[in-house]
Design an enzyme around this catalytic site. Structure first.
Site, PDB file in Angstrom:
ATOM      1  N   ASP A 222       0.873  -1.181   0.000  1.00 52.62           N
ATOM      2  CA  ASP A 222       0.000   0.000   0.000  1.00 52.62           C
ATOM      3  C   ASP A 222       0.908   1.228   0.000  1.00 52.62           C
ATOM      4  O   ASP A 222       1.768   1.375   0.871  1.00 52.62           O
ATOM      5  CB  ASP A 222      -0.894  -0.017   1.255  1.00 52.62           C
TER       6      ASP A 222
ATOM      7  N   ASP B   7      -3.581   2.454  -5.363  1.00 57.64           N
ATOM      8  CA  ASP B   7      -2.316   2.398  -4.610  1.00 57.64           C
ATOM      9  C   ASP B   7      -2.110   1.100  -3.839  1.00 57.64           C
ATOM     10  O   ASP B   7      -1.339   1.059  -2.899  1.00 57.64           O
ATOM     11  CB  ASP B   7      -2.215   3.611  -3.663  1.00 57.64           C
ATOM     12  N   GLU B   8      -2.779   0.037  -4.272  1.00 49.89           N
ATOM     13  CA  GLU B   8      -2.672  -1.225  -3.528  1.00 49.89           C
ATOM     14  C   GLU B   8      -2.600  -2.429  -4.440  1.00 49.89           C
ATOM     15  O   GLU B   8      -3.277  -2.461  -5.464  1.00 49.89           O
ATOM     16  CB  GLU B   8      -3.942  -1.427  -2.691  1.00 49.89           C
TER      17      GLU B   8
HETATM   18  N1  DCP Z   1      -8.635   8.588  -1.557  1.00 50.30           N
HETATM   19  C1  DCP Z   1      -9.641   9.536  -1.770  1.00 50.30           C
HETATM   20  N2  DCP Z   1     -10.684   9.638  -0.883  1.00 50.30           N
HETATM   21  C2  DCP Z   1     -10.757   8.834   0.211  1.00 50.30           C
HETATM   22  C3  DCP Z   1      -9.736   7.881   0.445  1.00 50.30           C
HETATM   23  C4  DCP Z   1      -8.684   7.787  -0.469  1.00 50.30           C
HETATM   24  O1  DCP Z   1      -9.597  10.265  -2.767  1.00 50.30           O
HETATM   25  N3  DCP Z   1     -11.772   8.954   1.083  1.00 50.30           N
HETATM   26  C5  DCP Z   1      -7.508   8.523  -2.509  1.00 50.30           C
HETATM   27  C6  DCP Z   1      -6.387   9.426  -2.033  1.00 50.30           C
HETATM   28  C7  DCP Z   1      -5.367   8.495  -1.456  1.00 50.30           C
HETATM   29  C8  DCP Z   1      -5.580   7.231  -2.261  1.00 50.30           C
HETATM   30  O2  DCP Z   1      -6.962   7.205  -2.587  1.00 50.30           O
HETATM   31  O3  DCP Z   1      -4.040   9.004  -1.587  1.00 50.30           O
HETATM   32  C9  DCP Z   1      -5.199   5.972  -1.500  1.00 50.30           C
HETATM   33  O4  DCP Z   1      -6.005   5.849  -0.336  1.00 50.30           O
HETATM   34  P1  DCP Z   1      -5.454   5.299   1.029  1.00 50.30           P
HETATM   35  O5  DCP Z   1      -6.635   4.978   1.864  1.00 50.30           O
HETATM   36  O6  DCP Z   1      -4.463   4.219   0.810  1.00 50.30           O
HETATM   37  O7  DCP Z   1      -4.767   6.556   1.732  1.00 50.30           O
HETATM   38  P2  DCP Z   1      -3.350   7.235   1.493  1.00 50.30           P
HETATM   39  O8  DCP Z   1      -2.501   6.472   0.547  1.00 50.30           O
HETATM   40  O9  DCP Z   1      -3.561   8.658   1.147  1.00 50.30           O
HETATM   41  O10 DCP Z   1      -2.716   7.218   2.964  1.00 50.30           O
HETATM   42  P3  DCP Z   1      -2.028   6.019   3.771  1.00 50.30           P
HETATM   43  O11 DCP Z   1      -0.600   6.418   3.952  1.00 50.30           O
HETATM   44  O12 DCP Z   1      -2.760   5.985   5.072  1.00 50.30           O
HETATM   45  O13 DCP Z   1      -2.197   4.772   2.967  1.00 50.30           O
HETATM   46 CA    CA Z   2      -2.169   4.223   0.771  1.00 54.80          CA
HETATM   47 CA    CA Z   3      -4.860   2.124  -0.111  1.00 56.48          CA
END
Ligand code: DCP
Ligand code: CA
Ligand code: CA
Length: 370
Positions: free
Chosen positions: A10, A110-111
């Site tokens: 992730d 991203d996963e």
């Molecule tokens: N995303 C979004 N709205 C949300 C959740 C996520 O637009 N409610 C988008 C932005 C994030 C991406 O999806 O960058 C990936 O989501 P993640 O839940 O993996 O969160 P992040 O990668 O931002 O943070 P982390 O470091 O906690 O994985």
């Molecule tokens: Ca993420």
């Molecule tokens: Ca994710």
């Protein structure tokens, strides 16, 4: 057979990290990526934020206005989403990841899950080396950090990647499952949303350990057979879902209805372009190229016509697909003087997924063995 070993990757604060790389001068500041709704200047929600902003409680889903208040004392940077940027970075990273496994499944932008059972020969040590190589490769090629979970199944691998963020790596061996799950809250289990969580809280079940003490029959009565069984097994860290290679679809299409039946090209083109845009997002999401573009014209008498053309080379960019669709529509209108359109659509075929076919794990295993 070697024991199953799954890696879950992730990417850390993904959209915000992409923005930091695009403009390194913002890196030390709180960075907030926003989905502006356009109603007023600041209406909309936070898509994600970097870890600096998270210190102030700013996270995905909260209102931009709330985030601005919480970060009022800082020099925070607020940016609109730049999807094409995140898509292209994601695509390059997924291409890197595919090289490290026998089976690959991307589950979001991203996963991804990697089944490394064979190329790690079931050894956690080798899987850990693979994990470190993945981190190094993504950092070197894209300057992006990620968090990795390594475990005997997808469920545990996902929980493990979430365990230490950012830039973490957590390994859960078969012997460690119980201790790893013990004190975690039930809402960590993928699929346990607000409703399920609430029902469990009502019977005083907050942790996975407490969940594991519920009788399977009771769980099935509460949640139905499917979810009940899933929860029963999940509480024990059991999951035999395979890592699915996604099949390549044969076509992607988008169809829309016109405001009124018409053959006026200027009123049809904007609709066609919107459809092309949505189609290209899907294409890029799936990391695919197409070889042909078609338009679909559904006439006022409901007759369906299509026109297609093959591209010189495979493409997935909006410009190529939009321009070809527009051209096809023009040709169709000119060649059918009697036709009035009711609906219009765009379709791509000849889909392929570039790269990722060359596997380096055989070299990699050799390197590990040395
Ligand atoms: N995303 C979004 N709205 C949300 C959740 C996520 O637009 N409610 C988008 C932005 C994030 C991406 O999806 O960058 C990936 O989501 P993640 O839940 O993996 O969160 P992040 O990668 O931002 O943070 P982390 O470091 O906690 O994985
Ligand atoms: Ca993420
Ligand atoms: Ca994710």
């Amino acid at each position: 057979m070697a024991q199953r070993l799954i890696i879950h990757v992730d990417l850390d604060y993904f959209y915000a990290q992409c923005e930091e790389n695009a403009n390194p001068s913002i890196r030390a500041k709180p960075v907030v990526v926003c989905v502006y709704s356009g109603r007023t200047l600041d209406s909309g929600v936070v898509s994600t934020s970097n870890y600096e902003a998270r210190k102030y409680g700013v996270k995905a889903g909260i209102a931009i206005l709330t985030a601005k208040k919480q970060l009022a004392s800082t020099d925070a940077i607020f940016l609109p989403m730049n999807r094409p940027l995140y898509h292209s970075i994601s695509e390059r990273i997924m291409t890197i990841l595919r090289e490290y496994c026998d089976l690959f499944e991307r589950t979001s932008i991203d996963e991804a899950y990697l089944d490394v059972s064979e190329n790690s020969t079931g050894s956690y040590e080798t899987a850990e080396t693979i994990g470190r190589s993945i981190k190094k490769a993504i950092l070197r090629q894209e300057q992006i950090t990620c968090s990795i979970g390594i475990a005997p199944n997808k469920l545990l691998a996902k929980l493990a990647s979430d365990h230490m963020k950012p830039n973490g790596m957590t390994i859960v061996t078969a012997e460690q499952i119980h201790r790893f799950l013990n004190n975690q809250e039930v809402n960590r289990i993928p699929g346990v949303g607000k409703k399920v969580e609430e029902k469990l809280h009502n019977c005083n079940v907050k942790t996975i350990d407490e969940l594991s003490r519920l009788n399977p029959i009771v769980l099935q009565e509460m949640f139905g057979r499917k979810l009940g069984t899933f929860l029963y097994l999940a509480a024990r860290g059991e999951d035999d879902e395979p890592v699915h290679e996604k099949e390549i679809p044969t076509q992607i299409s988008r169809i829309g209805t016109l405001k009124e039946n018409t053959r006026d090209i200027d009123s049809i083109l904007p609709v066609l372009s919107e459809l092309a845009k949505s189609l290209v997002e899907k294409l890029q999401d799936e990391q695919m190229n197409c070889k042909s573009v078609s338009i679909i014209a559904i006439l006022s008498n409901l007759a369906i016509h299509t026109r297609s053309r093959t591209l010189e080379s495979s493409a997935k960019d909006l410009r190529t697909i939009d321009e070809n669709a527009q051209q096809l529509l023009r040709e169709f209108i000119e060649s059918t003087p009697q036709s009035t359109l009711r609906r219009v659509g765009v379709k791509v075929t000849g889909l392929s997924r570039p790269s990722g076919q060359t596997k380096i794990q055989s070299f990699f295993s050799a390197e590990v063995a040395r």
